[in-house]
Structure formats: C-alpha cells, structure tokens
Scaffold this motif. Structure first.
Motif, PDB file in Angstrom:
ATOM      1  N   LEU A   1       0.830  -1.199   0.000  1.00  0.00           N
ATOM      2  CA  LEU A   1       0.000   0.000   0.000  1.00  0.00           C
ATOM      3  C   LEU A   1       0.865   1.249   0.000  1.00  0.00           C
ATOM      4  O   LEU A   1       0.565   2.237  -0.696  1.00  0.00           O
ATOM      5  N   GLY A   2       1.956   1.221   0.765  1.00  0.00           N
ATOM      6  CA  GLY A   2       2.861   2.363   0.803  1.00  0.00           C
ATOM      7  C   GLY A   2       3.545   2.622  -0.522  1.00  0.00           C
ATOM      8  O   GLY A   2       3.772   3.773  -0.908  1.00  0.00           O
ATOM      9  N   MET A   3       3.862   1.568  -1.254  1.00  0.00           N
ATOM     10  CA  MET A   3       4.426   1.726  -2.593  1.00  0.00           C
ATOM     11  C   MET A   3       3.395   2.354  -3.520  1.00  0.00           C
ATOM     12  O   MET A   3       3.709   3.243  -4.319  1.00  0.00           O
ATOM     13  N   LYS A   4       2.153   1.911  -3.392  1.00  0.00           N
ATOM     14  CA  LYS A   4       1.076   2.472  -4.203  1.00  0.00           C
ATOM     15  C   LYS A   4       0.847   3.940  -3.873  1.00  0.00           C
ATOM     16  O   LYS A   4       0.591   4.766  -4.758  1.00  0.00           O
ATOM     17  N   ASN A   5       0.954   4.273  -2.585  1.00  0.00           N
ATOM     18  CA  ASN A   5       0.747   5.654  -2.137  1.00  0.00           C
ATOM     19  C   ASN A   5       1.987   6.528  -2.321  1.00  0.00           C
ATOM     20  O   ASN A   5       1.966   7.726  -2.002  1.00  0.00           O
ATOM     21  N   ASN A   6       3.078   5.914  -2.769  1.00  0.00           N
ATOM     22  CA  ASN A   6       4.334   6.627  -3.016  1.00  0.00           C
ATOM     23  C   ASN A   6       4.953   7.186  -1.727  1.00  0.00           C
ATOM     24  O   ASN A   6       5.631   8.197  -1.747  1.00  0.00           O
ATOM     25  N   VAL A   7       4.735   6.496  -0.607  1.00  0.00           N
ATOM     26  CA  VAL A   7       5.369   6.898   0.655  1.00  0.00           C
ATOM     27  C   VAL A   7       6.426   5.885   1.083  1.00  0.00           C
ATOM     28  O   VAL A   7       7.157   6.121   2.044  1.00  0.00           O
ATOM     29  N   ILE A   8       6.525   4.755   0.371  1.00  0.00           N
ATOM     30  CA  ILE A   8       7.596   3.785   0.617  1.00  0.00           C
ATOM     31  C   ILE A   8       8.318   3.576  -0.703  1.00  0.00           C
ATOM     32  O   ILE A   8       7.858   2.828  -1.583  1.00  0.00           O
ATOM     33  N   THR A   9       9.420   4.276  -0.847  1.00  0.00           N
ATOM     34  CA  THR A   9      10.198   4.241  -2.082  1.00  0.00           C
ATOM     35  C   THR A   9      11.682   4.205  -1.729  1.00  0.00           C
ATOM     36  O   THR A   9      12.057   4.330  -0.557  1.00  0.00           O
ATOM     37  N   GLY A  10      12.527   4.044  -2.726  1.00  0.00           N
ATOM     38  CA  GLY A  10      13.972   4.168  -2.557  1.00  0.00           C
ATOM     39  C   GLY A  10      14.532   3.313  -1.442  1.00  0.00           C
ATOM     40  O   GLY A  10      14.246   2.124  -1.319  1.00  0.00           O
ATOM     41  N   LYS A  11      15.370   3.930  -0.589  1.00  0.00           N
ATOM     42  CA  LYS A  11      16.024   3.227   0.508  1.00  0.00           C
ATOM     43  C   LYS A  11      15.017   2.634   1.484  1.00  0.00           C
ATOM     44  O   LYS A  11      15.242   1.551   2.042  1.00  0.00           O
ATOM     45  N   ARG A  12      13.935   3.338   1.716  1.00  0.00           N
ATOM     46  CA  ARG A  12      12.921   2.835   2.644  1.00  0.00           C
ATOM     47  C   ARG A  12      12.345   1.515   2.122  1.00  0.00           C
ATOM     48  O   ARG A  12      12.168   0.569   2.879  1.00  0.00           O
ATOM     49  N   ARG A  13      12.081   1.467   0.850  1.00  0.00           N
ATOM     50  CA  ARG A  13      11.554   0.229   0.274  1.00  0.00           C
ATOM     51  C   ARG A  13      12.602  -0.879   0.339  1.00  0.00           C
ATOM     52  O   ARG A  13      12.277  -2.038   0.665  1.00  0.00           O
ATOM     53  N   GLU A  14      13.840  -0.559   0.040  1.00  0.00           N
ATOM     54  CA  GLU A  14      14.903  -1.561   0.087  1.00  0.00           C
ATOM     55  C   GLU A  14      15.046  -2.138   1.491  1.00  0.00           C
ATOM     56  O   GLU A  14      15.201  -3.355   1.673  1.00  0.00           O
ATOM     57  N   LYS A  15      14.977  -1.267   2.490  1.00  0.00           N
ATOM     58  CA  LYS A  15      15.109  -1.737   3.872  1.00  0.00           C
ATOM     59  C   LYS A  15      13.903  -2.574   4.291  1.00  0.00           C
ATOM     60  O   LYS A  15      14.046  -3.555   5.033  1.00  0.00           O
ATOM     61  N   MET A  16      12.725  -2.194   3.826  1.00  0.00           N
ATOM     62  CA  MET A  16      11.542  -2.995   4.127  1.00  0.00           C
ATOM     63  C   MET A  16      11.683  -4.388   3.525  1.00  0.00           C
ATOM     64  O   MET A  16      11.381  -5.401   4.176  1.00  0.00           O
ATOM     65  N   ASP A  17      12.144  -4.473   2.297  1.00  0.00           N
ATOM     66  CA  ASP A  17      12.336  -5.775   1.652  1.00  0.00           C
ATOM     67  C   ASP A  17      13.337  -6.624   2.427  1.00  0.00           C
ATOM     68  O   ASP A  17      13.126  -7.828   2.639  1.00  0.00           O
ATOM     69  N   GLU A  18      14.423  -5.993   2.851  1.00  0.00           N
ATOM     70  CA  GLU A  18      15.456  -6.713   3.604  1.00  0.00           C
ATOM     71  C   GLU A  18      14.909  -7.179   4.954  1.00  0.00           C
ATOM     72  O   GLU A  18      15.175  -8.307   5.397  1.00  0.00           O
ATOM     73  N   LEU A  19      14.151  -6.320   5.599  1.00  0.00           N
ATOM     74  CA  LEU A  19      13.576  -6.678   6.893  1.00  0.00           C
ATOM     75  C   LEU A  19      12.650  -7.883   6.769  1.00  0.00           C
ATOM     76  O   LEU A  19      12.701  -8.817   7.574  1.00  0.00           O
ATOM     77  N   LEU A  20      11.787  -7.880   5.763  1.00  0.00           N
ATOM     78  CA  LEU A  20      10.847  -8.981   5.594  1.00  0.00           C
ATOM     79  C   LEU A  20      11.564 -10.303   5.338  1.00  0.00           C
ATOM     80  O   LEU A  20      11.131 -11.356   5.803  1.00  0.00           O
ATOM     81  N   LYS A  21      12.672 -10.242   4.612  1.00  0.00           N
ATOM     82  CA  LYS A  21      13.434 -11.469   4.338  1.00  0.00           C
ATOM     83  C   LYS A  21      14.019 -12.060   5.624  1.00  0.00           C
ATOM     84  O   LYS A  21      14.103 -13.279   5.761  1.00  0.00           O
ATOM     85  N   GLY A  22      14.418 -11.201   6.558  1.00  0.00           N
ATOM     86  CA  GLY A  22      15.054 -11.683   7.782  1.00  0.00           C
ATOM     87  C   GLY A  22      14.182 -11.605   9.018  1.00  0.00           C
ATOM     88  O   GLY A  22      14.686 -11.718  10.139  1.00  0.00           O
ATOM     89  N   LEU A  23      12.881 -11.443   8.835  1.00  0.00           N
ATOM     90  CA  LEU A  23      11.996 -11.206   9.978  1.00  0.00           C
ATOM     91  C   LEU A  23      12.036 -12.342  11.001  1.00  0.00           C
ATOM     92  O   LEU A  23      11.872 -12.116  12.205  1.00  0.00           O
ATOM     93  N   GLY A  24      12.286 -13.551  10.521  1.00  0.00           N
ATOM     94  CA  GLY A  24      12.344 -14.697  11.424  1.00  0.00           C
ATOM     95  C   GLY A  24      13.480 -14.640  12.424  1.00  0.00           C
ATOM     96  O   GLY A  24      13.509 -15.431  13.377  1.00  0.00           O
ATOM     97  N   ASN A  25      14.418 -13.729  12.252  1.00  0.00           N
ATOM     98  CA  ASN A  25      15.495 -13.561  13.230  1.00  0.00           C
ATOM     99  C   ASN A  25      14.978 -12.986  14.545  1.00  0.00           C
ATOM    100  O   ASN A  25      15.649 -13.112  15.581  1.00  0.00           O
ATOM    101  N   TRP A  26      13.810 -12.330  14.479  1.00  0.00           N
ATOM    102  CA  TRP A  26      13.283 -11.665  15.684  1.00  0.00           C
ATOM    103  C   TRP A  26      11.865 -12.104  16.048  1.00  0.00           C
ATOM    104  O   TRP A  26      11.487 -12.036  17.216  1.00  0.00           O
ATOM    105  N   ILE A  27      11.072 -12.495  15.070  1.00  0.00           N
ATOM    106  CA  ILE A  27       9.680 -12.862  15.328  1.00  0.00           C
ATOM    107  C   ILE A  27       9.562 -14.379  15.350  1.00  0.00           C
ATOM    108  O   ILE A  27       9.894 -15.042  14.358  1.00  0.00           O
ATOM    109  N   PRO A  28       9.097 -14.954  16.451  1.00  0.00           N
ATOM    110  CA  PRO A  28       8.996 -16.419  16.531  1.00  0.00           C
ATOM    111  C   PRO A  28       7.815 -16.958  15.730  1.00  0.00           C
ATOM    112  O   PRO A  28       6.874 -16.237  15.419  1.00  0.00           O
ATOM    113  N   GLU A  29       7.879 -18.242  15.431  1.00  0.00           N
ATOM    114  CA  GLU A  29       6.799 -18.908  14.703  1.00  0.00           C
ATOM    115  C   GLU A  29       5.787 -19.540  15.651  1.00  0.00           C
ATOM    116  O   GLU A  29       4.588 -19.510  15.409  1.00  0.00           O
TER     117      GLU A  29
END
Length: 287
Positions: free
Chosen positions: A156-184
């Motif tokens: 939604l943030g990408m659609k609204n143009n409020v998550i772009t550039g570095k912010r988007r890159e960091k969000m993508d990286e965070l989602l890939k490694g989310l299991g390092n902090w959030i348990p299953e």
C-alpha cells in the motif's frame, strides 16, 4: 442523517420518540451520536459511504471479546452495512475512571489474552481505521505477520508513493530476515487489534470497556507493543498485566517490529509525518 438514526433505532427495536440527539466523541471516520429516546440511551455510529462489511466486522470483534467473559464491551444492539445508510447501534456507556480502573484494565486484558483461537489471523478481512486489513487463517504467526500485516502495508505504501527508494529496500530486507526476531510458535491469543488509549473507556463504577476493535488472533505482545507506542496507559496497567500474564523475556527485542505495523498504517493514512519513526525502526534492524 436523522432518517438513518431513526432506521438504526428501529433495527434496535426502539420505535419510541426521540428525546435528544447530539454529536458524540467517536473518532474522525464516522459520524457519532448520543441518542436518547423514551425507552433508552444509545451510542450510534453512521457512515454515509462505508467500506464492505465495515460495521459488521466491528460488531463481530466486539462479540468475540465479549464471549471471553473477561473484559467489558458495549452491547451491540443493531448494525447495517447498507450502502449510504450504514450504522452501528451500541448501548450508551457512561462512567468515570477511578484509581483502580487501569489496574482492572491490565488484569482483564491479560485474562482476555489467555484465551486462544485455533489459527492466527481472522477468517475475514477487517479494517484499521478505513484501511483494509487482508486476513486469513494461518498456522504460523511469523508468516501471518510478515505477509498479511507488514507486506500488505508495504504494498500500500508503494502504491501511495510513501515507501520508495532506501525505505523500500530496507523494508524488503527486513521482511526477508523477519524470522530472526519474530517467533513462529506463538499462541494465537484473542486480540483487540487497535488498542491505543482512545479505544478504551471507563464505564459505571470505573469498570474498563474496550471499544472499536480490529479483531484478530495473534501474538499478545503485538497488542502490548501498540499500547506503548503512543502512550496513555499507566504503570499500574502494565504491572497488573504482567502480574497476571508475564511478558516474554525477549519482548523488548521485537517490540519495535510490532510497533512498525502501526507506524506504517499511520504513514499510509497521514503521510510523511510518520516517516522518520518508520525509518528509525528499519535502521535499528537492517542498518
């Protein structure tokens, strides 16, 4: 609007004369009213152009909380999602906070969190504010939180143009490694889902009531993290909660990741004023 109010009262089984109508505090999304008839007093919310299942989802969330028998909610007397005339009729709650109210709130919220569903998430899509929240039943909390909460707000943030550039890159990286902090392996607790300081109130005798839920089953620490984001909850609240249901020792390591969801919601609703807080969380976890 009076036509809608009369229709709402009729749906609640009240056909008596209206004695008083006045605007009531109830947020910025709906038009909210105190209505007194010859029979009773009511809190009625109306929305001239509500999204699909808007009030039925709120009514269902209130019922789920009520069914736990742990903490009070207003009784739902009627609702409709009819186009251009949607409404929700609740009992009128009136009272003053006492010295024991927030202690009761903490203890009773913990008792509600002790109740568990079979799956994480929810069977139907819901709303937070007016933003849709995609749902579905998940066996795994990590997958639900990543895909149905954070990723949905990213898209939604990408659609609204409020998550772009570095912010988007960091969000993508965070989602890939989310299991390092959030348990299953998390118990799917009953959650209010939108528990900021404006979504509870004191009723008769100072008894706490939860209002305006965005219900789901999930990690109870997700709920507690949001109570800490904007403040307004006392130390007595947190002490009473922990005495009843102690927090996980690793809660503070993942608290900002749970607050990130609500910051993304606010970023998508209100814009860049919340961008700095989003970026601060992303920098903490992915640099």
């Amino acid at each position: 609007m009076k036509v809608t109010l009369v229709k709402a009262l009729a749906a609640a089984g009240d056909h008596t004369n209206i004695r008083e109508i006045k605007r009531a505090h109830g947020g910025s999304i709906n038009e909210s009213f105190f209505v007194e008839t010859n029979k009773n007093k009511y809190f009625i919310k109306c929305h001239p152009n509500s999204p699909k299942h808007f009030f039925s989802m709120e009514a269902k969330g209130l019922q789920y909380i009520k069914d736990t028998g742990t903490i009070s909610v207003p009784d739902v007397l009627a609702y409709s999602d009819e186009k251009e005339a949607a409404f929700l009729v609740l009992e009128w709650i009136e009272g003053q906070e006492t010295v024991n109210t927030q202690t009761l709130l903490g203890c009773q919220l913990a008792a509600m969190h002790e109740h568990a569903g079979e799956k994480h998430g929810f069977s139907q899509d819901t709303y937070i504010g007016i933003l849709p929240q995609p749902n579905g039943p998940y066996d795994n909390w990590l997958k639900y939180y990543r895909d149905r909460r954070l990723r949905a707000q990213l898209e939604l943030g990408m659609k609204n143009n409020v998550i772009t550039g570095k912010r988007r890159e960091k969000m993508d990286e965070l989602l890939k490694g989310l299991g390092n902090w959030i348990p299953e392996d998390i118990k799917p607790s009953y959650l209010h889902g939108d528990l900021w300081n404006g979504n509870w109130m004191a009723g008769p005798g100072g008894r706490p009531y939860l209002i305006d839920p965005s219900f789901l089953f999930g990690d109870r620490h997700f709920e507690i993290a949001f109570t800490e984001l904007f403040g307004g909850f006392s130390q007595e609240f947190y002490r009473a909660y922990s005495d009843r249901y102690p927090l996980d020792p690793h809660y503070h390591e993942r608290k900002p990741l749970y607050q990130l969801y609500y910051l993304l919601v606010h970023l998508n609703l209100f814009g860049e004023v919340y961008g700095t807080q989003v970026d601060r969380v992303l920098t903490r976890y992915v640099g």
